[in-house]
Design a protein around this motif. Structure first.
Motif, PDB file in Angstrom:
ATOM      1  N   ASP A   7      39.020  31.996  44.295  1.00 35.50           N
ATOM      2  CA  ASP A   7      39.119  33.110  43.411  1.00 35.50           C
ATOM      3  C   ASP A   7      38.717  32.686  42.064  1.00 35.50           C
ATOM      4  N   PHE A   8      39.688  32.146  41.372  1.00 39.37           N
ATOM      5  CA  PHE A   8      39.350  31.648  40.070  1.00 39.37           C
ATOM      6  C   PHE A   8      38.471  30.437  40.273  1.00 39.37           C
ATOM      7  N   HIS A 157      46.139  39.379  39.504  1.00 38.09           N
ATOM      8  CA  HIS A 157      44.759  39.318  39.983  1.00 38.09           C
ATOM      9  C   HIS A 157      44.692  38.628  41.350  1.00 38.09           C
ATOM     10  N   HIS A 161      43.656  40.099  45.193  1.00 33.85           N
ATOM     11  CA  HIS A 161      42.648  39.575  46.125  1.00 33.85           C
ATOM     12  C   HIS A 161      43.214  39.462  47.538  1.00 33.85           C
ATOM     13  N   PHE A 204      33.684  35.694  45.035  1.00 37.86           N
ATOM     14  CA  PHE A 204      33.923  37.121  45.197  1.00 37.86           C
ATOM     15  C   PHE A 204      32.828  37.921  44.533  1.00 37.86           C
ATOM     16  N   GLU A 209      35.984  41.300  41.980  1.00 38.34           N
ATOM     17  CA  GLU A 209      36.581  40.759  40.755  1.00 38.34           C
ATOM     18  C   GLU A 209      37.080  41.879  39.845  1.00 38.34           C
TER      19      GLU A 209
END
Ligand SMILES: [Zn+2]
Length: 292
Positions: A7-8, A157, A161, A204, A209
């Motif tokens: 993700d990040f 966040h 996801h 992503f 996002e």
């Protein structure tokens, strides 16, 4: 079996490049969890489409557990803080997560695991989640941020996801069902490795996002945290001049300045509170001090 999503990670890649960290470490980091698992009993609210395409919400939980097991088996790469030794740190962070999960907009509040772990690595500004709600937060990200609301925004966040099942979708698009099915059915290590080696390029979509950013505002709008907390991470990157030149692998993502604008615009549209939370127990500074 196993599927993960990063993700990040995309942001981590960006920061690694900016800092000149070597590619091998980046690949190793991003590759880790991405194993895919399956099952297919259809439990957990899977639709007919989901059953036909291979992954139900219940499968997400199974996949997440596989990834979590792998992460736990690799303490060199993922030094997880002990939940007993750092009980007060976990109490603080779990209270934050559970507060966010109180939102009515969480789809899989009961089905997913929602298990949170802290990874001791001050050099890494990252957080990620597996399908099924296993969430990992690096001490580097916690110490980089300045308020509980900022971290709650990032956590929202990540929860989005997992809860919106972006990870499952991304894995299917990137690797295809035949490879994933093979892993799910047999768990061959070479297939798992193939997926892991391809993870550096997995990220992503811009839509995912943006959607995760929006859901973070929605979840936090139901909590006592400032609903635009997710903007703080990107704002700080901008303030510290780390977001000046977006590398190619981030080109499909909203730029940090656009994300700050979009998150704040969503908060304004929703009319949710952007006031910092009034912390009654441990403060954010005390929480940071409780970490090694
Ligand atoms: Zn994300």
């Amino acid at each position: 079996m196993a599927l993960i999503f990063l993700d990040f990670c995309s942001i981590y890649l960006f920061l690694c490049v900016m800092k000149g960290l070597n590619l091998k470490r980046i690949v190793a980091f991003c590759g880790v969890g991405l194993l895919l698992s399956c099952g297919g009993d259809g439990e957990g609210g899977g639709t007919l489409f989901e059953n036909l395409t291979g992954l139900t919400p219940a499968n997400d939980v199974e996949l997440g557990k596989q990834v979590d097991d792998q992460i736990l088996s690799d303490p060199e790469q993922f030094p997880i803080l002990s939940k007993t030794e750092y009980a007060s740190s976990y109490t603080y962070l779990n209270a934050m997560m559970n507060d966010i999960l109180e939102s009515d907009d969480i789809v899989y509040r009961e089905l997913f695991a929602w298990d949170l772990k802290i990874i001791e690595d001050d050099a890494t500004l990252n957080a990620f989640a597996t399908p099924g709600g296993y969430i990992y937060v690096y001490t580097g990200l916690i110490k980089f941020l300045e308020n509980a609301d900022d971290l709650a925004g990032v956590m929202g966040h990540e929860i989005a996801h997992a809860d919106q099942r972006h990870s499952s979708d991304q894995m299917k698009q990137r690797f295809g069902l035949s490879l994933l099915s093979g892993i799910l059915l047999g768990g061959q290590s070479d297939q798992v490795a193939q997926i892991a080696n391809g993870l550096a390029s997995l990220s992503f979509s811009r839509g995912d996002e943006s959607e995760a950013d929006e859901f973070s505002v929605i979840y936090l709008g139901d909590s006592d945290y400032a609903c635009n907390g997710a903007a703080a991470f990107f704002q700080k990157l901008l303030d510290e001049g780390q977001a000046g030149s977006t590398p190619a692998f981030l080109s499909t993502h909203p730029s940090p300045d656009n994300r700050v604008e979009d998150i704040n615009a969503k908060a304004e549209t929703d009319g949710c509170s952007t006031e910092f939370i009034l912390e009654t127990g441990m403060t954010y500074e005390e929480f940071k001090a409780s970490l090694p």
